[in-house]
Enzyme design. Structure first.
Site, PDB file in Angstrom:
ATOM      1  N   CYS A 123     -33.025 -27.909 -20.405  1.00 57.88           N
ATOM      2  CA  CYS A 123     -33.881 -26.708 -20.301  1.00 57.88           C
ATOM      3  C   CYS A 123     -35.154 -26.820 -21.126  1.00 57.88           C
ATOM      4  O   CYS A 123     -36.094 -26.056 -20.924  1.00 57.88           O
ATOM      5  CB  CYS A 123     -33.090 -25.475 -20.718  1.00 57.88           C
ATOM      6  SG  CYS A 123     -31.589 -25.270 -19.754  1.00 57.88           S
ATOM      7  N   HIS A 136     -37.329 -19.289 -23.035  1.00 56.42           N
ATOM      8  CA  HIS A 136     -36.457 -19.829 -21.985  1.00 56.42           C
ATOM      9  C   HIS A 136     -35.593 -18.688 -21.451  1.00 56.42           C
ATOM     10  O   HIS A 136     -35.029 -17.910 -22.215  1.00 56.42           O
ATOM     11  CB  HIS A 136     -35.588 -20.940 -22.577  1.00 56.42           C
ATOM     12  CG  HIS A 136     -34.562 -21.459 -21.621  1.00 56.42           C
ATOM     13  ND1 HIS A 136     -34.857 -21.753 -20.317  1.00 56.42           N
ATOM     14  CD2 HIS A 136     -33.225 -21.730 -21.787  1.00 56.42           C
ATOM     15  CE1 HIS A 136     -33.760 -22.175 -19.719  1.00 56.42           C
ATOM     16  NE2 HIS A 136     -32.758 -22.176 -20.584  1.00 56.42           N
ATOM     17  N   ASN A 147     -30.941 -18.663 -14.979  1.00 56.92           N
ATOM     18  CA  ASN A 147     -31.413 -19.801 -15.766  1.00 56.92           C
ATOM     19  C   ASN A 147     -31.779 -20.944 -14.819  1.00 56.92           C
ATOM     20  O   ASN A 147     -30.900 -21.520 -14.174  1.00 56.92           O
ATOM     21  CB  ASN A 147     -30.294 -20.238 -16.727  1.00 56.92           C
ATOM     22  CG  ASN A 147     -30.693 -21.383 -17.639  1.00 56.92           C
ATOM     23  OD1 ASN A 147     -31.729 -22.022 -17.430  1.00 56.92           O
ATOM     24  ND2 ASN A 147     -29.877 -21.647 -18.637  1.00 56.92           N
TER      25      ASN A 147
HETATM   26  N1  COA Z   1     -16.780 -12.529 -15.361  1.00 56.45           N
HETATM   27  C1  COA Z   1     -15.838 -11.839 -16.000  1.00 56.45           C
HETATM   28  N2  COA Z   1     -15.249 -12.271 -17.131  1.00 56.45           N
HETATM   29  C2  COA Z   1     -15.663 -13.441 -17.635  1.00 56.45           C
HETATM   30  C3  COA Z   1     -16.667 -14.221 -17.017  1.00 56.45           C
HETATM   31  C4  COA Z   1     -17.228 -13.724 -15.839  1.00 56.45           C
HETATM   32  N3  COA Z   1     -18.197 -14.375 -15.168  1.00 56.45           N
HETATM   33  N4  COA Z   1     -16.883 -15.323 -17.755  1.00 56.45           N
HETATM   34  C5  COA Z   1     -16.037 -15.263 -18.797  1.00 56.45           C
HETATM   35  N5  COA Z   1     -15.317 -14.136 -18.720  1.00 56.45           N
HETATM   36  C6  COA Z   1     -14.273 -13.656 -19.654  1.00 56.45           C
HETATM   37  C7  COA Z   1     -13.661 -14.747 -20.486  1.00 56.45           C
HETATM   38  O1  COA Z   1     -12.639 -15.400 -19.779  1.00 56.45           O
HETATM   39  C8  COA Z   1     -13.157 -13.981 -21.669  1.00 56.45           C
HETATM   40  O2  COA Z   1     -11.965 -13.363 -21.333  1.00 56.45           O
HETATM   41  P1  COA Z   1     -10.767 -13.218 -22.410  1.00 56.45           P
HETATM   42  O3  COA Z   1     -11.346 -12.375 -23.514  1.00 56.45           O
HETATM   43  O4  COA Z   1      -9.704 -12.564 -21.632  1.00 56.45           O
HETATM   44  O5  COA Z   1     -10.447 -14.608 -22.855  1.00 56.45           O
HETATM   45  C9  COA Z   1     -14.209 -12.878 -21.860  1.00 56.45           C
HETATM   46  O6  COA Z   1     -14.878 -12.765 -20.591  1.00 56.45           O
HETATM   47  C10 COA Z   1     -15.222 -13.171 -22.944  1.00 56.45           C
HETATM   48  O7  COA Z   1     -15.692 -14.501 -22.759  1.00 56.45           O
HETATM   49  P2  COA Z   1     -16.822 -15.108 -23.649  1.00 56.45           P
HETATM   50  O8  COA Z   1     -17.054 -16.529 -23.219  1.00 56.45           O
HETATM   51  O9  COA Z   1     -16.542 -14.855 -25.088  1.00 56.45           O
HETATM   52  O10 COA Z   1     -18.059 -14.179 -23.211  1.00 56.45           O
HETATM   53  P3  COA Z   1     -19.511 -14.137 -23.781  1.00 56.45           P
HETATM   54  O11 COA Z   1     -19.826 -12.778 -24.243  1.00 56.45           O
HETATM   55  O12 COA Z   1     -19.761 -15.272 -24.743  1.00 56.45           O
HETATM   56  O13 COA Z   1     -20.368 -14.382 -22.481  1.00 56.45           O
HETATM   57  C11 COA Z   1     -21.663 -16.164 -21.533  1.00 56.45           C
HETATM   58  C12 COA Z   1     -20.262 -15.609 -21.777  1.00 56.45           C
HETATM   59  C13 COA Z   1     -21.529 -17.487 -20.801  1.00 56.45           C
HETATM   60  C14 COA Z   1     -22.439 -15.180 -20.664  1.00 56.45           C
HETATM   61  C15 COA Z   1     -22.377 -16.337 -22.907  1.00 56.45           C
HETATM   62  O14 COA Z   1     -21.528 -17.013 -23.805  1.00 56.45           O
HETATM   63  C16 COA Z   1     -23.661 -17.088 -22.802  1.00 56.45           C
HETATM   64  O15 COA Z   1     -24.617 -16.656 -22.180  1.00 56.45           O
HETATM   65  N6  COA Z   1     -23.761 -18.263 -23.475  1.00 56.45           N
HETATM   66  C17 COA Z   1     -24.950 -19.053 -23.460  1.00 56.45           C
HETATM   67  C18 COA Z   1     -25.009 -19.817 -22.190  1.00 56.45           C
HETATM   68  C19 COA Z   1     -26.353 -20.431 -21.961  1.00 56.45           C
HETATM   69  O16 COA Z   1     -27.353 -19.781 -22.093  1.00 56.45           O
HETATM   70  N7  COA Z   1     -26.358 -21.724 -21.583  1.00 56.45           N
HETATM   71  C20 COA Z   1     -27.521 -22.415 -21.263  1.00 56.45           C
HETATM   72  C21 COA Z   1     -28.308 -22.721 -22.481  1.00 56.45           C
HETATM   73  S1  COA Z   1     -29.793 -23.478 -22.029  1.00 56.45           S
END
Ligand code: COA
Length: 317
Positions: A100, A241, A271
Site C-alpha cells: 500500500c 492511505h 482499500n
Molecule cells: N463480519 C463480522 N464479524 C467479523 C468479521 C466480519 N467481516 N471479521 C471478523 N469478525 C469477528 C471476529 O471473528 C471476532 O469475533 P469473536 O470476537 O467472536 O472472535 C470479532 O469480529 C472481532 O474481530 P477483530 O479482528 O478483533 O475485529 P477488529 O475490530 O480488529 O476489526 C478489521 C477487524 C480487519 C476490520 C480491523 O482489524 C482492521 O481494519 N485492521 C487493519 C486492516 C488493514 O487496514 N489492513 C491493510 C493495511 S494496509
C-alpha cells in the site's frame, strides 16, 4: 465497472452491513471485470494523467507501476505491459513492490530521478486488481479490499509552487507475516497444494496490523512535519492511505487535522492498496478541492511493513 456492496458480501460470508461499516467505514468497493487485468486499470488512469498534464505520451521517459497484483507473477512487469498498451515503445519501465505504500515510495524515486536530471517526465501508476488475490470466503479480509488505479505525471520544474518538498519512506521486515500472500512465489511455488491451502490469497492478522498502522501513520506525520518546521494547520489537504476509516480517524484526531481538510474515499472504494493515495487525490481534484500550489500531506502504510509520508505542493494544471 462492478460495485461490490456490503449487502453483496453478506451473501458470501458471515457478516453484516452494520459490522463492516462500524469497524471499517467501508460501504462499497469497485471490482474489475473478468476480462480486465491490473494493466487495463492502469492504462485508463495513465491516459487521464497524460491528458491533464498536457504532454505527449512520447515525452515520457520513465514509467513506474506500484502494484501487489501484477498482470504476471514474474514477467513482464505491469509497467512494461502498460507501456506497450500506451504505444510508448522505447522507455525505461519497471514495477515496484511496496504494497500500500507503493505510490509514495515511487514518488520518492521520481523526485530523485528528476532532481538528478536523469529523467524529465515520469509516469507513476498505482494499480490493483486486488480482487484477484482476495479470498472471498475469508470475512477478515474480503470486506476490506477493492480494485482501482490512479496515476500522476511528475515533471521537471523551476517553480517552487510545484515542488515535492520532502518524502520519508521506510520499512520493518520483522512484521512481514502479519500481512502476506504466502504462496506462488519462490518460497511456496504454485502447486495444487498451494492452491488447495489458499496460499495465493492475502492473509492478515487484522488486529495487530490495525494497532501498528495507527502508531506508524501518526509518528510518520509527526516526524515529517517537525523536520520541515510545519504545523498541521499549515497543511491544506491531509491524504492518508484509505485502509479503514477508524485508522484514519485515530490518526487525524491525534494530529489535529480538521475533517474538512482530510480526503476520505474509503467508504466508496475500500482499500485499493497502491492505488489508494492517487485515487483519493484524484477524487479531491475532480471535486475542485485541490488547487495548484496547495500543500498536500500524503501518509501511507502497508504490507512489509512499509510506510511513507510526503509533503507535496500540487502542481496540476
Ligand atoms: N463480519 C463480522 N464479524 C467479523 C468479521 C466480519 N467481516 N471479521 C471478523 N469478525 C469477528 C471476529 O471473528 C471476532 O469475533 P469473536 O470476537 O467472536 O472472535 C470479532 O469480529 C472481532 O474481530 P477483530 O479482528 O478483533 O475485529 P477488529 O475490530 O480488529 O476489526 C478489521 C477487524 C480487519 C476490520 C480491523 O482489524 C482492521 O481494519 N485492521 C487493519 C486492516 C488493514 O487496514 N489492513 C491493510 C493495511 S494496509
Amino acid at each position: 465497472s462492478q460495485i461490490l456492496s456490503n449487502s453483496d458480501l453478506k451473501k458470501m460470508v458471515d457478516t453484516s452491513d452494520e459490522w463492516i461499516e462500524k469497524r471499517t467505514g467501508i460501504k462499497e468497493r469497485r471490482i474489475a471485470s473478468a476480462e480486465e487485468a491490473t494493466s487495463d486499470l492502469g492504462v485508463k488512469a495513465a491516459l487521464i494523467a497524460i491528458e491533464r498534464a498536457g504532454i505527449d505520451a512520447k515525452e515520457i521517459d520513465l514509467i513506474i507501476c506500484a502494484t501487489l497484483s501484477p498482470d504476471h507473477l514474474c514477467m513482464p512487469s505491469t509497467a512494461c505491459v502498460i507501456a506497450g498498451k500506451l504505444g510508448i515503445n522505447d522507455v525505461m519501465a519497471f514495477d515496484i513492490s511496496a504494497a500500500c505504500s507503493g505510490f509514495v515510495y515511487m514518488l520518492s524515486m521520481a523526485k530523485a530521478y528528476i532532481e538528478s536530471g536523469m529523467k524529465k517526465n515520469i509516469l507513476l501508476i498505482g494499480a490493483e486488481k486486488i480482487s484477484s488475490v482476495v479470498d472471498y470466503t475469508d470475512r477478515g479480509t474480503c470486506i476490506l479490499f477493492g480494485d482501482g488505479a490512479g496515476a500522476a505525471i511528475i515533471g521537471a520544474t523551476e517553480d517552487k509552487n510545484e515542488a515535492i518538498l520532502d518524502i520519508h519512506a521506510s520499512a520493518d521486515g520483522r512484521y512481514g507475516d502479519l500481512l502476506i500472500t504466502p504462496g506462488c512465489g519462490s518460497k511456496f511455488p504454485c502447486s495444487q497444494e498451494t492452491l488447495d491451502n489458499k496460499l495465493n490469497f492475502i492473509k492478515m492478522q487484522g488486529n495487530d496490523v490495525y494497532k501498528i498502522a495507527v502508531k506508524t501513520l501518526t509518528n510518520d506525520v509527526i516526524d515529517i512535519l517537525e523536520k520541515n518546521n510545519l504545523e498541521s494547520s499549515q497543511i491544506d489537504h491531509f491524504i492518508p492511505h484509505q485502509a479503514n476509516f477508524r485508522i484514519i480517524e485515530a490518526v487525524r484526531a491525534k494530529l489535529n487535522f480538521p475533517i474538512e481538510k482530510t480526503v476520505l474515499t474509503v467508504a466508496k472504494y475500500g482499500n485499493t492498496s497502491a492505488a489508494s493515495i492517487p485515487m483519493a487525490m484524484n477524487d479531491a481534484y475532480e471535486e475542485g478541492r485541490i488547487k495548484r500550489g496547495d500543500l498536500m500531506l500524503l501518509d501511507t502504510f502497508g504490507g512489509g511493513f512499509t510506510w511513507a509520508s510526503a509533503l507535496v505542493r500540487f502542481g496540476g494544471k
